[in-house]
Motif scaffolding. Structure first.
Motif, mmCIF file in Angstrom:
data_model
loop_
_atom_site.group_PDB
_atom_site.id
_atom_site.type_symbol
_atom_site.label_atom_id
_atom_site.label_comp_id
_atom_site.label_asym_id
_atom_site.label_seq_id
_atom_site.Cartn_x
_atom_site.Cartn_y
_atom_site.Cartn_z
ATOM 1 N N GLN A 15 15.736 4.558 1.745
ATOM 2 C CA GLN A 15 16.200 3.606 2.751
ATOM 3 C C GLN A 15 15.549 2.230 2.621
ATOM 4 O O GLN A 15 16.225 1.253 2.353
ATOM 5 C CB GLN A 15 15.965 4.169 4.157
ATOM 6 C CG GLN A 15 16.783 5.413 4.465
ATOM 7 C CD GLN A 15 16.598 5.871 5.897
ATOM 8 O OE1 GLN A 15 16.524 5.068 6.824
ATOM 9 N NE2 GLN A 15 16.512 7.185 6.096
ATOM 10 N N TYR A 16 14.240 2.150 2.795
ATOM 11 C CA TYR A 16 13.601 0.841 2.721
ATOM 12 C C TYR A 16 12.114 0.990 2.427
ATOM 13 O O TYR A 16 11.516 2.064 2.623
ATOM 14 C CB TYR A 16 13.791 0.051 4.018
ATOM 15 C CG TYR A 16 13.124 0.653 5.231
ATOM 16 C CD1 TYR A 16 11.777 0.398 5.520
ATOM 17 C CD2 TYR A 16 13.825 1.488 6.096
ATOM 18 C CE1 TYR A 16 11.156 0.951 6.624
ATOM 19 C CE2 TYR A 16 13.207 2.048 7.204
ATOM 20 C CZ TYR A 16 11.874 1.779 7.461
ATOM 21 O OH TYR A 16 11.259 2.336 8.547
ATOM 22 N N LEU A 17 11.527 -0.113 1.954
ATOM 23 C CA LEU A 17 10.086 -0.200 1.720
ATOM 24 C C LEU A 17 9.613 -1.526 2.299
ATOM 25 O O LEU A 17 10.217 -2.567 2.027
ATOM 26 C CB LEU A 17 9.769 -0.099 0.229
ATOM 27 C CG LEU A 17 8.294 -0.140 -0.190
ATOM 28 C CD1 LEU A 17 8.088 0.670 -1.469
ATOM 29 C CD2 LEU A 17 7.810 -1.573 -0.411
ATOM 30 N N THR A 18 8.547 -1.483 3.088
ATOM 31 C CA THR A 18 8.036 -2.698 3.732
ATOM 32 C C THR A 18 6.682 -3.082 3.165
ATOM 33 O O THR A 18 5.774 -2.247 3.062
ATOM 34 C CB THR A 18 7.925 -2.511 5.252
ATOM 35 O OG1 THR A 18 9.232 -2.292 5.791
ATOM 36 C CG2 THR A 18 7.321 -3.743 5.908
ATOM 37 N N LEU A 19 6.557 -4.356 2.808
ATOM 38 C CA LEU A 19 5.295 -4.942 2.367
ATOM 39 C C LEU A 19 4.786 -5.872 3.462
ATOM 40 O O LEU A 19 5.556 -6.663 4.013
ATOM 41 C CB LEU A 19 5.499 -5.742 1.086
ATOM 42 C CG LEU A 19 5.916 -4.965 -0.168
ATOM 43 C CD1 LEU A 19 6.498 -5.903 -1.203
ATOM 44 C CD2 LEU A 19 4.732 -4.217 -0.749
ATOM 45 N N THR A 20 3.506 -5.775 3.771
ATOM 46 C CA THR A 20 2.890 -6.652 4.771
ATOM 47 C C THR A 20 1.770 -7.434 4.110
ATOM 48 O O THR A 20 1.068 -6.917 3.226
ATOM 49 C CB THR A 20 2.347 -5.830 5.949
ATOM 50 O OG1 THR A 20 3.436 -5.107 6.553
ATOM 51 C CG2 THR A 20 1.709 -6.729 6.993
ATOM 52 N N ALA A 21 1.605 -8.683 4.529
ATOM 53 C CA ALA A 21 0.605 -9.551 3.926
ATOM 54 C C ALA A 21 -0.787 -8.928 4.001
ATOM 55 O O ALA A 21 -1.195 -8.398 5.041
ATOM 56 C CB ALA A 21 0.602 -10.913 4.621
ATOM 57 N N ASN A 22 -1.485 -8.973 2.884
ATOM 58 C CA ASN A 22 -2.847 -8.454 2.774
ATOM 59 C C ASN A 22 -3.817 -9.497 3.313
ATOM 60 O O ASN A 22 -4.045 -10.532 2.689
ATOM 61 C CB ASN A 22 -3.134 -8.127 1.303
ATOM 62 C CG ASN A 22 -4.582 -7.803 1.032
ATOM 63 O OD1 ASN A 22 -5.353 -7.495 1.934
ATOM 64 N ND2 ASN A 22 -4.953 -7.869 -0.247
ATOM 65 N N GLU A 23 -4.394 -9.232 4.472
ATOM 66 C CA GLU A 23 -5.266 -10.200 5.121
ATOM 67 C C GLU A 23 -6.543 -10.456 4.332
ATOM 68 O O GLU A 23 -7.214 -11.476 4.531
ATOM 69 C CB GLU A 23 -5.620 -9.725 6.537
ATOM 70 C CG GLU A 23 -4.429 -9.669 7.475
ATOM 71 C CD GLU A 23 -4.811 -9.201 8.868
ATOM 72 O OE1 GLU A 23 -5.996 -8.838 9.058
ATOM 73 O OE2 GLU A 23 -3.936 -9.198 9.752
ATOM 74 N N ASN A 24 -6.904 -9.552 3.443
ATOM 75 C CA ASN A 24 -8.135 -9.703 2.667
ATOM 76 C C ASN A 24 -7.914 -10.397 1.326
ATOM 77 O O ASN A 24 -8.859 -10.555 0.554
ATOM 78 C CB ASN A 24 -8.774 -8.329 2.431
ATOM 79 C CG ASN A 24 -9.212 -7.665 3.706
ATOM 80 O OD1 ASN A 24 -9.721 -8.323 4.610
ATOM 81 N ND2 ASN A 24 -9.001 -6.361 3.810
ATOM 82 N N TYR A 25 -6.682 -10.808 1.062
ATOM 83 C CA TYR A 25 -6.390 -11.470 -0.216
ATOM 84 C C TYR A 25 -7.055 -12.844 -0.264
ATOM 85 O O TYR A 25 -6.938 -13.639 0.677
ATOM 86 C CB TYR A 25 -4.877 -11.609 -0.387
ATOM 87 C CG TYR A 25 -4.467 -12.373 -1.630
ATOM 88 C CD1 TYR A 25 -4.634 -11.834 -2.902
ATOM 89 C CD2 TYR A 25 -3.906 -13.650 -1.525
ATOM 90 C CE1 TYR A 25 -4.248 -12.528 -4.036
ATOM 91 C CE2 TYR A 25 -3.515 -14.352 -2.649
ATOM 92 C CZ TYR A 25 -3.698 -13.791 -3.900
ATOM 93 O OH TYR A 25 -3.315 -14.489 -5.026
ATOM 94 N N GLU A 26 -7.765 -13.142 -1.347
ATOM 95 C CA GLU A 26 -8.503 -14.390 -1.473
ATOM 96 C C GLU A 26 -7.989 -15.262 -2.615
ATOM 97 O O GLU A 26 -8.628 -16.251 -2.984
ATOM 98 C CB GLU A 26 -9.990 -14.092 -1.686
ATOM 99 C CG GLU A 26 -10.629 -13.349 -0.525
ATOM 100 C CD GLU A 26 -12.101 -13.059 -0.757
ATOM 101 O OE1 GLU A 26 -12.603 -13.428 -1.842
ATOM 102 O OE2 GLU A 26 -12.742 -12.482 0.127
#
Length: 621
Positions: A278-289
């Motif tokens: 059906q679907y796949l959700t990606l959420t922003a990685n808050e720890n990305y530098e």
């Protein structure tokens, strides 16, 4: 509605790297506003994108996981040392690390991880991650191979479990014969001989510390990483057996796994929701530098194999960006929607038919008592029936009036080497027209009675491929072939490599992922990653050995011409056409969409997308 046409084909002129396809730019190194901690995120924004094939593996470097459907997700979730820009120039992401050739003789490459290179669980990315990829892809430690029954089940599982088997094979990485050396935050690779495409040979993939934790039962990530490095550098078979099994299997999942360790990423996004088919959700990685922060807080990829279904979803506002396999009906339907932007182009994907030569079917020498010549003549007979011109005329020219049959296994039409290699191969001359009489004569000559049943693998949900199947079936029947759809075991993409006993020929597309001249190696070398068919020719293997160290374009053309001549003479398969493409999106939700001529296509430059007001409104409802 505004329709534009972009000539993407010119930009993929020398593309060769291939992944299984279900279907004006920046330099790729610009950063979004803000630095570190995903400072460029438009808070509370969301975008929905349609794609035709569901994700099924986070390990896109494995034989099982090598598919565009997987790699578009890992492209957004993981960082890499280098990527392509819109001009198909390699651009480094120095916020993740640097790659430098430090010696020509022997060819020596040093990778250095940046301080900002970080896995989303807070563990620093580092040399062990790349050491693991070398161990997996080089084949250096493999001492057993899976044996499959007619249903694609492994029959020697105990031996595989006891031995070392990484589900990967990279001829280029195999050129790094010496164990790489690690010093501080750098790892150095020494090639056994010069290699033309060293810049795209190896990159970061899975987190070594989590592979080691799962495989070796060590909780502390630093201790686990040290144990993994020791297992590889000291060649410890017992530990390597467990590491290989985890690397090969654990990141294959078709819905959200319970273990969050499998969702750890090194890039701007992480998988937070995944419903099978059906679907796949990606959420922003808050720890990305790093320097490529997420432009949207959330990206949901919704799966729909029906091109017209994608158009309807875009019109209904269920998705905001689509790039369906194009048909005349799809283009007409999109033209009728006055609220969207539409662009047409020629893609870096080509359609083709390959044949199984080791599955006990009609194209396998074993079917004829080991008579390889007889099996080849049956393959030639089948290829003579494939109506390539009719397929292009009926299905492709309504979208691209200038479309022609593609006559090269390795080169895009209009590329510098295309004409020379196509002529050298002889494919265009051998299969210029349907030759029913010639096919019948070959079958009679070898004493094969008709009808000859051919199980054709293709995506049954793909309208254009279903139409192509009908054209092939009708034409082949005139010569005495009964072409039927293959029996689905899991899904067609997985079955292509894992259920080879269930199909005799495959109709699908290879999508270019790089411009490396050596990458057709993976399709045609004996036992190579994308060679699912048991095809083996020592002369082809030797030519690829020669190509690996050749930097003169004229000699590269000669070598590839000889490779393709063998493919035609051996009746490996046949190419049909370069894919026409359509991209459509809602400008009120997303802008600055730039479709790259190779994978990851519409997902290229996701950190430079702009969210419209409607994207924010939808996310906060």
């Amino acid at each position: 509605m505004r329709i534009t046409r972009k000539a993407v084909l010119a930009s993929v002129a020398s593309v060769s790297v291939l992944a299984l396809a279900a279907c004006s730019g920046s330099d790729g190194g610009d950063t979004a506003e803000g630095e570190g901690d995903n400072a460029g995120i438009n808070a509370n924004t969301a975008i929905n994108i349609a794609w035709n094939q569901p994700f099924y593996s986070f390990n896109g470097e494995s034989i099982t996981g090598n598919a565009t459907a997987n790699n578009i997700i890992t492209y957004m979730a993981n960082s890499r040392f280098v990527d392509y820009n819109m001009e198909l120039e390699l651009v480094a992401d120095e916020s993740f690390g640097t790659m430098e050739k430090v010696n020509d003789d022997p060819l020596t490459v040093e990778f250095t991880y940046a301080d900002s290179a970080m896995w989303s669980d807070g563990v620093a990315a580092g040399p062990a991650d790349l050491l693991l990829e070398w161990a997996a892809q080089s084949g250096k430690f493999n001492n057993v191979e899976p044996e499959l029954d007619d249903e694609g089940n492994v029959t020697n599982q105990e031996a595989v479990d006891a031995g070392v088997y990484f589900d990967a094979a990279s001829p280029s990485v195999a050129l790094i014969e010496e164990t790489p050396t690690i010093e501080d935050n750098s790892i150095t690779m020494v090639y056994s001989k010069p290699f033309a495409d060293w810049e795209t040979s190896l990159d970061s993939n899975l987190p070594a510390h989590i592979v080691a934790q799962r495989a070796l039962g060590i909780e502390d990530p630093e201790e686990a990483t040290e144990a993994l490095v020791a297992a590889i550098t000291e060649n410890k078979p017992e530990e390597l057996s467990k590491i290989a099994k985890v690397w090969s299997e654990d990141w294959n999942f078709a819905s959200l796994p319970e273990d969050e360790d499998l969702l750890v990423t090194s890039g701007p996004y992480a998988i937070t929701d995944f419903v099978e088919e059906q679907y796949l959700t990606l959420t922003a990685n808050e720890n990305y530098e790093g320097d490529r922060p997420a432009a949207f807080d959330q990206i949901t990829v919704r799966y729909n194999g029906d091109p017209m279904g994608q158009v309807q979803a875009l019109q209904n506002g269920e998705v905001d960006l689509i790039s369906p396999q194009s048909t005349a009906d799809v283009l007409t339907a999109l033209e009728a929607i006055d609220t969207i932007e539409v662009e047409t182009n020629v893609e870096g994907t080509y359609e083709h038919v390959d044949m199984q030569q080791a599955n006990g079917g009609p194209f396998d020498p074993a079917t004829y008592g080991g008579d390889a010549e007889k099996a080849k003549q049956v393959r030639q007979a089948f290829l003579k029936t494939i109506p390539r011109e009719q397929i292009v005329e009926n299905l492709i020219k309504p979208l691209n009036p200038e479309a022609e049959v593609r006559n090269s296994f390795t080169q895009v039409p209009d590329s510098p080497m295309y004409e020379g290699i196509a002529e050298a191969s002889g494919q265009g001359a051998e299969y210029a027209d349907v030759d029913i009489a010639g096919a019948q004569a070959l079958l009679q000559q070898v004493g094969v009675t008709t009808p000859v049943q051919v199980r054709l693998l293709f995506d049954p949900n793909n309208t254009r491929r279903s139409n192509t199947f009908e054209l092939i079936k009708t034409s082949a029947a005139e010569a005495g072939f009964d072409v039927i759809p293959y029996t689905v075991q899991t899904d067609w993409g997985t079955d292509l490599s894992n259920a080879t006993a269930f199909y005799d020929a495959a109709l699908f597309g290879w999508q270019s992922t790089s411009t490396a001249v050596t990458e057709p190696d993976a399709n045609f070398r004996t036992d190579a990653t994308n060679n699912y068919y048991g095809y083996s020719n020592p002369a082809v293997d030797a030519l690829f050995d020669e190509l690996q160290v050749e930097t003169d374009p004229a000699e590269q053309e000669r070598i590839l011409g000889e490779v393709e001549k063998h493919l035609v003479d051996d009746a490996f398969g046949v190419t049909i056409y370069q894919h026409p493409g359509i991209t459509a999106y809602n400008p009120e939700k997303i802008s600055n969409v730039q479709k790259l001529g190779i994978a990851p296509t519409i997902f290229y430059g996701f950190w430079e997308w702009s969210a419209g007001d409607a994207a924010t409104d939808d996310a906060t409802e």
